[in-house]
Design a protein around this motif. Sequence first.
Motif, mmCIF file in Angstrom:
data_model
loop_
_atom_site.group_PDB
_atom_site.id
_atom_site.type_symbol
_atom_site.label_atom_id
_atom_site.label_comp_id
_atom_site.label_asym_id
_atom_site.label_seq_id
_atom_site.Cartn_x
_atom_site.Cartn_y
_atom_site.Cartn_z
ATOM 1 N N GLY A 1 -15.319 31.893 -162.662
ATOM 2 C CA GLY A 1 -14.063 31.602 -161.976
ATOM 3 C C GLY A 1 -13.298 32.817 -161.495
ATOM 4 N N GLU A 2 -13.749 34.013 -161.849
ATOM 5 C CA GLU A 2 -13.056 35.234 -161.429
ATOM 6 C C GLU A 2 -13.085 35.346 -159.907
ATOM 7 N N ASN A 3 -11.928 35.589 -159.316
ATOM 8 C CA ASN A 3 -11.773 35.687 -157.854
ATOM 9 C C ASN A 3 -12.253 34.428 -157.141
ATOM 10 N N ASN B 1 -14.623 54.584 -162.989
ATOM 11 C CA ASN B 1 -14.165 55.041 -164.294
ATOM 12 C C ASN B 1 -13.371 56.333 -164.129
ATOM 13 N N SER B 2 -12.943 56.920 -165.212
ATOM 14 C CA SER B 2 -12.087 58.107 -165.149
ATOM 15 C C SER B 2 -12.788 59.303 -164.503
ATOM 16 N N ASP B 3 -14.120 59.312 -164.495
ATOM 17 C CA ASP B 3 -14.880 60.394 -163.860
ATOM 18 C C ASP B 3 -15.089 60.158 -162.372
ATOM 19 N N GLY B 4 -14.596 59.013 -161.862
ATOM 20 C CA GLY B 4 -14.765 58.689 -160.455
ATOM 21 C C GLY B 4 -16.091 58.017 -160.137
ATOM 22 N N ILE B 5 -16.860 57.714 -161.169
ATOM 23 C CA ILE B 5 -18.148 57.053 -160.967
ATOM 24 C C ILE B 5 -17.937 55.546 -160.914
ATOM 25 N N SER B 6 -18.546 54.907 -159.918
ATOM 26 C CA SER B 6 -18.412 53.457 -159.763
ATOM 27 C C SER B 6 -19.332 52.739 -160.747
ATOM 28 N N ILE B 7 -18.777 51.715 -161.384
ATOM 29 C CA ILE B 7 -19.527 50.890 -162.329
ATOM 30 C C ILE B 7 -19.338 49.441 -161.922
ATOM 31 N N GLU B 8 -20.442 48.681 -161.919
ATOM 32 C CA GLU B 8 -20.340 47.260 -161.608
ATOM 33 C C GLU B 8 -20.314 46.464 -162.900
ATOM 34 N N GLN C 1 -16.820 39.056 -153.637
ATOM 35 C CA GLN C 1 -16.663 40.466 -153.968
ATOM 36 C C GLN C 1 -17.267 40.741 -155.324
ATOM 37 N N ARG C 2 -18.086 41.769 -155.369
ATOM 38 C CA ARG C 2 -18.616 42.219 -156.638
ATOM 39 C C ARG C 2 -17.493 42.917 -157.401
ATOM 40 N N ASN C 3 -17.604 42.972 -158.698
ATOM 41 C CA ASN C 3 -16.589 43.596 -159.543
ATOM 42 C C ASN C 3 -16.990 45.048 -159.798
ATOM 43 N N ILE C 4 -16.613 45.919 -158.856
ATOM 44 C CA ILE C 4 -16.951 47.340 -158.959
ATOM 45 C C ILE C 4 -15.668 48.113 -159.213
ATOM 46 N N GLN C 5 -15.703 48.923 -160.273
ATOM 47 C CA GLN C 5 -14.530 49.712 -160.647
ATOM 48 C C GLN C 5 -14.958 51.153 -160.870
#
Length: 158
Positions: A51-53, A38-45, A32-36
């Motif tokens: 070792g993450e996930n 932000n507060s504006d609803g825009i996805s940022i990778e 899984q890519r780390n996509i989150q």
Amino acid sequence: MKINDLNLDYYSDFIGEKEIRFYTNSKNIPFQRNIQKNSDGISIEYQLDQGENGIYFFSLWEGYFNSLISELDVIPISPDLPEFITNWIKSIGWSWEDVTDIIFENDIDWLIEKISLVNEKVFKNSTDLVWDFKCITDLIIFLEFVKENDMELRISLE
């Protein structure tokens, strides 16, 4: 041997330049890519941390990778090349959306064999390439680790 015993970083001295990452994970852990958002609803990778996930990566400077591709003598493109090599030559890089990024087991075998031969050839001939023998040797060890542990392997230009 454990993955934490390997030197996986051959990029941090080149921060700000392009990086090649070979991502690996157990086949029972989905990549899984780390996509989150932000507060504006825009996805940022965000780049994954080591070792993450359950995902680890071998990281190298694009200059080392370009020298390796050059020494593999893969131009003109032949049908027996791994798909990710063909994609790199055609596009000079990959994108998550456009290119199949999984490197299959037979391609890992191909890589280990070819990279080992090239590393030995460059060592004997001492060409003027941008080359780091320790990086390439550790990449081979990393690929062997991935194969021995039956892990998935992906590649990305970051």
